[in-house]
Design an enzyme around this catalytic site. Sequence first.
Site, PDB file in Angstrom:
ATOM      1  N   GLU A 145       0.883  -1.171   0.000  1.00 13.13           N
ATOM      2  CA  GLU A 145       0.000   0.000   0.000  1.00 13.13           C
ATOM      3  C   GLU A 145       0.913   1.211   0.000  1.00 13.13           C
ATOM      4  O   GLU A 145       1.554   1.508   1.000  1.00 13.13           O
ATOM      5  CB  GLU A 145      -0.913  -0.044   1.218  1.00 13.13           C
TER       6      GLU A 145
ATOM      7  N   CYS B   1      -2.872   8.646   3.319  1.00  7.23           N
ATOM      8  CA  CYS B   1      -2.720   8.236   1.921  1.00  7.23           C
ATOM      9  C   CYS B   1      -3.924   8.648   1.082  1.00  7.23           C
ATOM     10  O   CYS B   1      -3.783   8.967  -0.100  1.00  7.23           O
ATOM     11  CB  CYS B   1      -2.520   6.725   1.835  1.00  7.23           C
TER      12      CYS B   1
END
Length: 480
Positions: A252, A286
């Site tokens: 990720e 993020c």
Amino acid sequence: MVPAELLIGSRWQAAKGDGKTREVTSPFDGSAVGTVALAGAEDVEAALAAAERGAAIWRRTPAHERMRILLRAAELADGRAPKTARTISAESGKTITEATGEASRSGDLIRLAAFEGTQLYGETLPLDANRGTGQDKLGFTLRQPCGIVLAITPFNYPALLVLHKLAPALAAGNAVILKPATTTPLTALELAECFIDAGLPEGVLSVLVGSGSVLGDALVTDPRVRKISFTGSTATGEHISRVAGVKKLSLELGASCPVVVLPDADIEAAASAVAAGGFVNAGQVCISVQRVITHPAVTGDFLDALVPKVEAIRTGDPSSPDTTMGALISTAEAERVERAIAQAGADGARVLTGGARHGAVVQPTVVADVDPQSAFSQQELFGPAIAVSKAEDWESAIAQANGTAYGLGAGIFTSDVAGAVRAIREIDAGSVHINWTPLWRADLMPYGGLKGSGYGKEGPRAAVSEMTEIKTIVLHGRPW
């Protein structure tokens, strides 16, 4: 937890190396938060050896027993949530309000994973559909744990991003070596203690604190590690993928998340959502809103609505309930964000509000007329600033949304159902939100990106699946 000791193989013990420690300090005011022991090469080997033993025990532990231990850990996490919240806020600079919200989700996340770890279903195989095969054979699939899982986590959500890896890995029957961010290790150690106190068997869990240069490659390249789950920068993710060898990876990575505001959007709702979605955790998320793409017909109205909402965000002491945005993780990171904002202005964009820095705190910033090809749009900022650009039509708006190396999350504001469906199909992102920003995540949902934002999915069901391997079993009633 014993101060300044390592957790190796589910036991607290002194470091085997030179005994170095690291003081964890507040990014807001530099005050001491705690001290952790730093692991060395000998500790890596000790953790891997313990994990081999623990994996052999844990994979043979019935799922209902694994679930019982995890549910007990969830209860402990619930009871310790106020203390965990204070630790999160102190070591990360996150506001106490945000830290309390994060800590309060910990127990529920563990419970979700505990349930999914009991649901390792296989499927029967219709072998008689194969030409030449009768009904003398039975085929089915069987899931089993990978063995040893290496979890590498970042600083920005030191509880949730630890548990999104740790809890599913344990629920599926794996031994885990956790390497948390060196800036926020105390939260990880407190959560690990919940699992140990709940009765996790010896060898199943280790937590190693230390720099990536010392621990990273030694752990990543070791063939005993079968699965790596990493959250962090794209550059580090690319390095891991090059050196890891033959093992399962979930990565990720970075992002530059867009929000598209179309002419038929509810402008007030869009501005309120962007003002929230761009500045939670000082933009260090993020899926934070980094880019807003507006139609020229509504750009002025959108900015008029957005700027006062951003100016109303209160910075200050993260421990105060009156503070609505805290510090970045370090003064160096704040200086980097400050330079990026200044460069955007020098390149011709307009800084409408914010941009000033005091220590590790950067004032919430809105920058208009940003070139979509500029570094301010293309590179992940990971800070409290939003770039606003214009798009003349639908095609150019989607091209801008898709026009970076990343593809983690996106949002679109529109009242047109057909436009929403088109966005769902054409925006290349791991999650697409209609009439909201990408800064929304339910812990149970699949989560992960496309393109340079990585591959693999988190969320307990998806993570448990990725932290197991599938065997095909064929029972032969007679020889071929």
